[in-house]
Design an enzyme around this catalytic site. Structure first.
Site, PDB file in Angstrom:
ATOM      1  N   GLY A 267       0.793  -1.217   0.000  1.00  0.00           N
ATOM      2  CA  GLY A 267       0.000   0.000   0.000  1.00  0.00           C
ATOM      3  C   GLY A 267       0.821   1.260   0.000  1.00  0.00           C
ATOM      4  O   GLY A 267       0.374   2.293  -0.494  1.00  0.00           O
TER       5      GLY A 267
ATOM      6  N   THR B  75      -1.102  -2.901  -3.637  1.00  0.00           N
ATOM      7  CA  THR B  75      -1.808  -3.888  -4.429  1.00  0.00           C
ATOM      8  C   THR B  75      -1.819  -3.466  -5.903  1.00  0.00           C
ATOM      9  O   THR B  75      -2.090  -2.319  -6.233  1.00  0.00           O
ATOM     10  CB  THR B  75      -3.240  -4.071  -3.917  1.00  0.00           C
ATOM     11  OG1 THR B  75      -3.196  -4.548  -2.568  1.00  0.00           O
ATOM     12  CG2 THR B  75      -4.021  -5.050  -4.756  1.00  0.00           C
TER      13      THR B  75
ATOM     14  N   ASN C 126       1.675  -7.903  -3.897  1.00  0.00           N
ATOM     15  CA  ASN C 126       0.286  -8.003  -3.458  1.00  0.00           C
ATOM     16  C   ASN C 126      -0.629  -7.775  -4.659  1.00  0.00           C
ATOM     17  O   ASN C 126      -0.516  -6.760  -5.345  1.00  0.00           O
ATOM     18  CB  ASN C 126       0.053  -6.945  -2.372  1.00  0.00           C
ATOM     19  CG  ASN C 126      -1.299  -7.040  -1.713  1.00  0.00           C
ATOM     20  OD1 ASN C 126      -2.322  -6.963  -2.373  1.00  0.00           O
ATOM     21  ND2 ASN C 126      -1.300  -7.161  -0.390  1.00  0.00           N
TER      22      ASN C 126
ATOM     23  N   SER D 288      -9.498  -5.705   1.246  1.00  0.00           N
ATOM     24  CA  SER D 288      -9.637  -4.251   1.193  1.00  0.00           C
ATOM     25  C   SER D 288     -11.114  -3.889   1.280  1.00  0.00           C
ATOM     26  O   SER D 288     -11.943  -4.477   0.578  1.00  0.00           O
ATOM     27  CB  SER D 288      -9.053  -3.694  -0.107  1.00  0.00           C
ATOM     28  OG  SER D 288      -9.407  -2.331  -0.262  1.00  0.00           O
TER      29      SER D 288
ATOM     30  N   ASN E  97     -12.347  -1.152   0.232  1.00  0.00           N
ATOM     31  CA  ASN E  97     -12.596  -0.060  -0.707  1.00  0.00           C
ATOM     32  C   ASN E  97     -12.901  -0.513  -2.127  1.00  0.00           C
ATOM     33  O   ASN E  97     -13.037   0.317  -3.024  1.00  0.00           O
ATOM     34  CB  ASN E  97     -11.395   0.891  -0.709  1.00  0.00           C
ATOM     35  CG  ASN E  97     -11.131   1.468   0.668  1.00  0.00           C
ATOM     36  OD1 ASN E  97     -12.047   1.933   1.331  1.00  0.00           O
ATOM     37  ND2 ASN E  97      -9.881   1.401   1.111  1.00  0.00           N
TER      38      ASN E  97
END
Length: 342
Positions: free
Chosen positions: A62, A85, A138, A174, A176
């Site tokens: 991130g 990611t 990721n 996540s 989001n």
């Protein structure tokens, strides 16, 4: 020195200061300056996932989404680095503003939405880097890929990053990306894990080496749900679990400026919830696969707390934003002082 830099960076918007920090860390890496400015942590080697780590304190995904500052972060003393990611195709993420500091709580809220330049850009940056330490990549799904087709995106990314990664993390937690967290449960999780495992075996034959797969989970599950995830990971033959991602809860930031912003909360307020998840996983897994702990490490003692709870490795992100590179050495020293490491 970092205290002064932070004062200047915090005068900018969170996302602008983030982008500038990546540029500065990357430039410092190219010039070889970062290793001169940062005290090197003590050596604390650990073997996990068949990999050799110089110390158990890593950079969480991130912070360097696109792999633009790998060498820079590599010179700061991290035992390993995780980038991403990353998704198959570039995507802009959610509208700005989408990143918020809560300095009174040593916390951050983000609703970035997997903004990244795509897996091909990331791989170009990885291949241009001189860093030869442990590198995790990721992976996630694109925003416009239906959840029912999410496995396709994960497999595309896995195919592409496999040869260049020390390990691969599958981000299903996540908050989001709409619907993403549903992949942590039931048949959706089992089908995803089965597809990943089959592709991992095929890629291992093709490339002549087995790259470990880790699954990153949320801190917002019940103990029973966490136990079911642990059982599914063992059954599918996954290699590790990362606990945890950000939380949707707002405990510890009630009433603070930006405390009610939508998105995932990270930093100090998620620490206890994340550590509890580590403890539950450790009890369920019984050492059958390692736990990488992330969430709320803002002091060295917090890193030691995660290891004592059952983790083999730890990762930092928000704590790094607030405390800087000194947190790496502090965390390594605290872990080294644990009785079981003496």
């Amino acid at each position: 020195m970092y205290t002064l830099a932070r004062q200047l960076l915090f005068k900018l918007s969170p996302e602008t200061s983030h982008e500038l920090s990546i540029d500065l860390i990357g430039a410092g890496g190219r010039l070889g300056l970062n290793r001169l400015l940062t005290p090197k942590p003590a050596s604390l080697p650990v073997s996990v996932l068949g990999l050799e780590f110089p110390n158990p304190v890593g950079l969480a995904a991130g912070l360097d989404k696109n792999g633009d500052a790998i060498d820079g972060f590599g010179q700061l003393g991290f035992g390993f680095i995780e980038i991403g990611t990353v998704t198959p195709r570039p995507q802009p993420g959610n509208p700005r503003p989408r990143l918020f500091r809560l300095p009174q709580a040593n916390a951050i809220i983000n609703r970035m939405g997997f903004n990244n330049h795509g897996v091909d850009h990331l791989l170009a940056r990885v291949r241009a880097a001189k860093y030869r330490g442990v590198l995790g990549i990721n992976i996630g799904k694109n925003f416009d890929t239906p959840v029912e087709r999410a496995v396709d995106d994960y497999l595309i990314c896995l195919d592409k990053v496999y040869a260049d990664a020390s390990y691969v993390t599958v981000n299903v937690s996540s908050p989001n990306t709409p619907g993403l967290r549903s992949l942590q449960f039931g048949d959706s999780l089992k089908q995803l894990l089965e597809a990943l495992r089959q592709r991992q075996e095929a890629l291992a034959l093709r490339h002549g080496r087995r790259v470990p797969l880790a699954i990153k989970i949320a801190p917002d599950m019940t103990d029973e749900e966490t136990a079911l995830v642990a059982a599914a990971l063992v059954e599918a033959g996954m290699d590790a679990v990362i606990a945890t991602n950000t939380t949707l809860g707002r405990e510890g930031v009630e009433g603070l400026p930006h405390g009610d912003e939508a998105g995932g909360l990270s930093g100090a307020p998620v620490r206890e919830k994340s550590t509890h998840t580590v403890k539950v996983l450790a009890g369920e897994l019984g050492g059958r696969l390692p736990i990488i702990a992330a969430g709320g490490i803002t002091e060295g003692a917090h890193a030691a707390e995660k290891i004592a709870a059952g983790a083999s490795l730890v990762q930092i992100y928000s704590g790094f934003i607030y405390k800087g590179p000194a947190l790496i050495r502090e965390a390594v020293d605290a872990i080294a002082a644990l009785p079981r490491r003496n």
